[in-house]
Design an enzyme around this catalytic site. Structure first.
Site, short mmCIF file in Angstrom:
data_model
loop_
_atom_site.label_atom_id
_atom_site.label_comp_id
_atom_site.label_asym_id
_atom_site.label_seq_id
_atom_site.Cartn_x
_atom_site.Cartn_y
_atom_site.Cartn_z
N HIS A 116 0.80 -1.24 0.00
CA HIS A 116 0.00 0.00 0.00
C HIS A 116 0.83 1.29 0.00
O HIS A 116 1.13 1.85 1.05
CB HIS A 116 -0.95 0.02 1.19
CG HIS A 116 -1.92 1.18 1.10
ND1 HIS A 116 -2.97 1.18 0.22
CD2 HIS A 116 -1.95 2.38 1.73
CE1 HIS A 116 -3.63 2.32 0.33
NE2 HIS A 116 -3.02 3.08 1.22
N HIS A 119 -6.75 8.75 -3.00
CA HIS A 119 -7.54 8.84 -1.76
C HIS A 119 -6.94 9.68 -0.63
O HIS A 119 -7.56 9.78 0.43
CB HIS A 119 -7.92 7.43 -1.25
CG HIS A 119 -6.77 6.61 -0.76
ND1 HIS A 119 -6.26 5.56 -1.48
CD2 HIS A 119 -6.03 6.66 0.36
CE1 HIS A 119 -5.27 5.00 -0.81
NE2 HIS A 119 -5.11 5.65 0.31
N ASP A 173 0.71 5.04 -0.72
CA ASP A 173 -0.14 6.19 -1.04
C ASP A 173 0.53 6.99 -2.15
O ASP A 173 1.71 7.36 -2.01
CB ASP A 173 -0.37 7.03 0.21
CG ASP A 173 -1.29 6.31 1.20
OD1 ASP A 173 -2.35 5.85 0.76
OD2 ASP A 173 -0.93 6.19 2.38
N ASP A 206 -7.92 1.29 1.47
CA ASP A 206 -7.76 2.45 2.35
C ASP A 206 -8.67 3.63 2.02
O ASP A 206 -8.50 4.69 2.58
CB ASP A 206 -6.28 2.89 2.29
CG ASP A 206 -5.93 3.92 3.35
OD1 ASP A 206 -6.58 3.89 4.42
OD2 ASP A 206 -5.03 4.73 3.13
ZN LIG Z 1 -3.73 5.00 1.76
#
Ligand SMILES: [Zn+2]
Length: 1086
Positions: free
Chosen positions: A290, A612, A292, A402
């Protein structure tokens, strides 16, 4: 003889115990376990003392040289290694924050350890790094603070000679550069320095290291299994035996301990074969990392995080054949391809071998609350196309671990993008209600379904601990149907995904379930698709969930970073205009080429900004500097494309600097229905545009001196009355005290209520400032100081009042309330706008509309849908929705009358009882210390309507976001032909039902057409037009697509533009029928 020792003198029977035997207190034995293998007071006498055979630091074995990149530059390997390096040493510090430092590391392996089993370079500077070969191959990432500090030294280095590697140091941690001692979401400290604390060659005592993991997991079994279980007692006794057997500096004792450990962890933990034994898996372990796409660091750092993390995984896959790694976000793959081609090739090979698994099918892991329906479509369109063209297949599972809540149309759009599975887990963060299912069938309002799984370990970055496996059962809520689950493990956000330590832990967990049991059987080597494949036969038995997956947290993200949200809406509108006009131009004009590359660039940029943490407003200031720049390029590209289109159509923008403003004779329109609106051509001129098609003529607005179309007068001190043929608005001391519908004899404002009233709230959430607003903020509602109201404009077609309002010592706003002349047959609305100068700390600005409308549910436009949410707080589930997301409108209606609040860039809304509230601005100070400070302009409208929520609101909201564009018609030759054909509207949608609920939202060219395609998986001969229509109100509806193009064949396609079925075309007409809220795409082949 058995059963006792020989009798002592004087006794005539055998004795069993030759000394006192007691039962030590369990808790004390349990507490003995961790000090055996964890750092603390006993490092010199416990297992840690024997983890390494030797350690070499500094010269002559480790020689270090450094080059400091200037400023915040992130140079390539070639640039960096061509520079002059100067000598440095362990203990030196590097910085400031975000700077880059390249190290030339010359290693000479001492002959003493040349034949040892495992040699590592251990590097720790408490920040992120990448190991490169001397010839420029990125090998693996490093994360400081002990997280990922080992690089395995290759055998070829053991020849006694000097060998060079490079280490690229990034002066940020996994979570950016939060100031020391503060929460990670504190705005970054620009002046952090990082000390190189370790650059050692070590020879690892592999058996001691393996014993550490044996002990870690069997110790966890002893500590975490239920105390009344045989398994726990067994594990505890084995742990004690091991500690009793261990002797420091005695390798034989370590080997003996490992043998004893096998009683619990089994004999197979030193290889992946441990997974070949035992029962079917209950827990499917899949690695992920994950990352970002931006958050506490900018995009440019993400590009390096991707290269570091994914290279680390490729390396681990060679050492741990059981590893599978799921990786989402086409954008990140594209970055790797662009900036790290060698690392990308390595990833591609691992994809072919089946260990590295592209997943998700979307461009980024995007927000799903705020992007328009078409944006959600494009997330899948660009994502799946990238995966297909690069790796030969599309994803079947949508992957959003997420994201902050999930829009109701996601199942339908997933299915239309070839995905029937969905994985998330964010709802486990709900801070009010516990979401009731683990594995379930999620249903869109049109009836489309996806199997959804939320890992019961309730994390997507598990440490792969014993406890994660326990929770995979103890927190599993759907075991009546199926008890299996996913375990997503690996360090996120630059931590690089799974670590070798996590693989070692999981082997032992698997070993424990093979021997004593007590935890669910975990297996590695499977893919996410394998997991879902096993669920599929039970699909009909899973519980169902209809409608949105509302996230009971992070409700402030509908409002934070207002500019970014404004740009999102404006770019969506602009792309819609460009695609529609470019489609027509490319078909009508032989010389016009559909601008695929520019459109793709614009879309990919907009989609990236919907990440996100970007669109929701939860990133640091640097990220918004980045996104502002990118949006700037999007709008610049868009304006250029529009200018080219205007040229093709032989029109020019009447508002452009070089045009003759007074000569505007038409307007450009991209909405697919008849419009009749006032259009301001200049400060003094106004016209009425009327018609349907892309070019609408303007006629003069007739002024009747004896009967003004709209009036304003001050009826008494500070009370103004604005009136047109349909509405009468009373504004007292700056707020609307009455809004009367003259045609339907209906007062809209609640008795005694004050509408378009600005209020402010304290906004101090529990922790996540930019993300959260908590329900208790409603208790801090405060009035603002209203100054004098004045008539701002008094024109024949429009009147406006302005009121100065003081927010605080530092902040103020100007509120404008406008009423325009009403046009026959057209609904009227009150237009409101505000200019806000905002310098607050933890405050929330909203505007209120107390309306005299009663309904237990309000309606909100969401992506390709309308979502109804309660207006009351009956249950905790209702109250949790005290702040919700809407797109272009929110609506509160009774069966025969209602009010919609339209907006052109806002997303946060609340309706409690009869009070409607549009959220305007927040002032969080973390992670961006300056979020939303400064000047803002915003507009909205109060739109009363007869009847319940219907197409008048849908159309008014579109129009509010797509103002008509005055233009000057005056091309020559073919351009005139084209513009005259535009006024006949080449593609039309005729609604067959009175509800007029079908909306023609998107017109674009077929992406694989030979004159459009930029090369991809397929190139098709001929030209085609893609038409996307959705049902906007929630009912079965009929319509006809009508076109002046010569359609040879038409088909219904999915959102990836794959044919689903052929549809009949008769006389250039295509009759269609849509399900409630269906999103239907048609391909017209010309
Ligand atoms: Zn995230």
């Amino acid at each position: 003889m058995g059963g006792g020792v020989a009798p002592e003198r004087g006794f005539s029977y055998p004795r069993f115990a030759d000394q006192p035997v007691g039962v030590p207190k369990t808790s004390i034995l349990k507490s003995r376990i961790e000090p055996f293998y964890k750092p603390g007071q006993y490092d010199k006498v416990n297992l840690l003392a024997n983890l390494y055979n030797a350690r070499y630091s500094g010269k002559p074995h480790v020689r270090l040289y450094v080059w400091d990149a200037p400023g915040q530059e992130r140079p390539t390997f070639e640039e960096a290694t061509s520079k002059n390096f100067k000598e440095t040493h362990v203990g030196a510090s590097f910085g400031p924050s975000w700077s880059t430092h390249w190290f030339k590391v010359i290693l000479t392996i001492p002959s003493d350890i040349a034949d040892d089993e495992l040699l590592e370079l251990q590097w720790d500077a408490n920040n992120e790094g990448m190991v490169w070969t001397a010839d420029g191959m990125p090998l693996q990432g490093l994360t400081g603070g002990g997280e990922r500090i080992e690089w395995v030294i290759p055998k070829s280095f053991r020849d006694g000679k000097e060998h060079t590697i490079y280490i690229e140091m990034a002066c940020n941690g996994m979570f950016g550069n939060a100031p020391g001692g503060k929460t990670i979401i504190a705005p970054p400290d620009p002046n952090k320095y990082f000390r190189l604390s370790k650059a050692d060659i070590v020879s690892v005592n592999v058996q001691a290291r393996m014993l550490l993991f044996d002990m870690w997991e069997l110790g966890d079994a002893a500590r975490e299994l239920p105390e009344n279980s045989a398994e726990q007692n067994h594990a505890l006794s084995v742990a004690m035996k091991i500690i009793n057997t261990f002797q420091v500096d005695n390798q034989q004792s370590i080997l003996k301990c490992r043998k004893i450990a096998q009683e619990i962890v089994g004999p197979d933990v030193d290889s992946h074969r441990v997974y070949e034994k035992g029962k079917d898996p209950v827990v499917f372990g899949v690695g992920n990392c994950h990352i970002d796409s931006c958050w506490l660091w900018p995009w440019d750092e993400t590009k390096r995080k991707v290269a570091r993390s994914w290279s680390s995984q490729c390396d681990l896959m060679d050492r741990y054949p059981e590893a599978t790694f799921a990786c989402s976000q086409a954008q990140q793959f594209k970055w790797l391809k662009q900036y790290y081609p060698a690392a990308y090739d390595r990833v591609r090979r691992k994809i072919e071998e089946g260990q590295f698994i592209p997943i998700g099918g979307s461009w980024v892991e995007h927000d799903t609350n705020m992007p328009s329906g078409e944006s959600l479509v494009r997330q899948f369109f660009y994502g799946q196309r990238f995966f297909e063209s690069e790796f030969g297949s599309r994803a079947r599972t949508f992957w959003l671990p997420d994201t902050f809540g999930y829009s109701s149309q996601i199942p339908q759009l997933c299915r239309l993008a070839g995905m029937d599975r969905f994985m998330t887990q964010k709802l486990s963060w709900n801070n009010i209600n516990n979401f009731p299912h683990t594995t379930f069938m999620w249903v869109s309002p049109d009836g489309s379904q996806v199997i959804c799984h939320m890992p019961p370990s309730e994390t997507y970055t598990a440490e792969a601990d014993f406890g994660d496996l326990k929770r995979s059962i103890s927190q599993h809520k759907t075991m009546q149907v199926d008890s299996s689950s996913l375990l997503l493990f690996g360090k996120g956000d630059g931590g690089g995904g799974p670590t070798w330590q996590q693989f070692e832990k999981l082997r032992r967990c698997a070993g424990i379930s093979n021997t004593i049991g007590g935890i669910p059987k975990v297996k590695l080597g499977y893919t996410v698709d394998d997991f879902f494949d096993r669920l599929a036969p039970k699909a009909a038995e899973f519980p169902t969930w209809y409608g949105e997956l509302y996230f009971e947290l992070h409700r402030g993200t509908y409002t934070t970073q207002a500019n970014n949200k404004y740009y999102n809406r404006k770019s969506e509108v602009m792309l819609r205009d460009i695609e529609q006009l470019a489609t027509i131009a490319s078909i009508k004009s032989k010389s016009y080429k559909y601008p695929t590359e520019e459109i793709d660039f614009m879309w990919e940029s907009v989609l990236l900004c919907q990440f996100h943490d970007c669109l929701p407003g939860s990133s640091i200031e640097m990220c918004y500097d980045d996104s502002d720049k990118l949006y700037g390029k999007v709008f610049e590209t868009g304006r250029k494309l529009l200018k080219e289109l205007y040229d093709v159509f032989g029109v020019s923008d009447a508002r452009s600097a070089d045009s003759d403003k007074s000569s505007a004779s038409a307007v450009l329109n991209t909405l697919p229905w008849h419009r009749k609106e006032l259009v301001e051509l200049s400060d003094v001129e106004v016209g009425v545009a009327c018609g349907d098609g892309q070019v609408l003529p303007i006629r003069a607005f007739r002024i009747q001196q004896d009967k003004p179309a709209v009036t304003v007068h001050e009826s008494s001190a500070e009370v103004f009355v604005l009136q047109n043929d349909q509405l009468r608005v009373v504004v007292k001391k700056g707020v609307i005290t009455s809004l009367y519908d003259r045609v339907n004899d209906r007062e809209i404002i609640e008795k005694g209520g004050e509408a378009n009233k600005f209020v402010i709230f304290d906004d101090i959430p529990l922790y996540w400032q930019a993300w959260d607003v908590e329900v208790y903020h409603l208790g801090t509602r405060r009035q603002l100081k209203y100054g004098k109201t004045k008539i701002h404009e008094h024109k024949p077609h429009k009147v406006t009042l302005v009121t100065d309002i003081t927010i605080s010592e530092n902040s103020s706003l100007k509120s404008y309330i406008t009423l325009s002349a009403s046009l026959d047959g057209q609904p009227s609305q009150v237009d409101c706008s505000a200019e806000v100068d905002w310098h607050e700390d933890c405050k929330f600005l909203k505007v209120e509309f107390p309306v005299d409308i009663v309904n237990t549910e309000a309606s909100y436009e969401t992506a390709y849908s309308i979502t109804r949410r309660p207006t009351h707080y009956n249950t905790s589930w209702d109250m949790a929705k005290f702040e919700v997301c809407c797109h272009k409108f929110a609506d509160l209606s009774e069966h025969n009358y209602g009010v919609s609040i339209l907006n052109d860039s806002k997303y946060g809304f609340a309706t409690a009882g009869k009070m409607m509230r549009l959220s305007l601005l927040r002032a969080p100070k973390a992670p961006d210390a300056h979020a939303d400070m400064g000047r803002h302009e915003m507009r909205w409208a109060i739109f009363p309507h007869k009847g319940s929520l219907g197409s008048t609101t849908v159309k008014a909201a579109y129009a509010f976001n797509n103002p008509l564009k005055p233009c000057v018609v005056g091309g020559s030759g073919s351009a005139v032909d084209i513009s005259s054909s535009l006024s006949r509207c080449p593609i039309k949608l005729i609604n067959q039902d009175d509800s007029e609920s079908l909306v023609l939202d998107t017109v674009k060219r077929g992406h694989d057409d030979e004159d459009v395609s930029t090369g991809g998986v397929r190139v098709s001969p001929g030209r085609s037009v893609i038409v996307r229509i959705y049902e906007s109100l929630g009912g079965h509806s009929r319509g006809t697509i009508q076109t002046s193009f010569n359609v040879k064949r038409a088909s219904k396609v999915n959102i990836l533009e794959d044919e689903l079925c052929e549809v009949a075309v008769k006389d250039s007409k295509i009759p269609i029928k849509l399900r409630p809220f269906e999103v239907a795409t048609f391909k017209l082949e010309l």
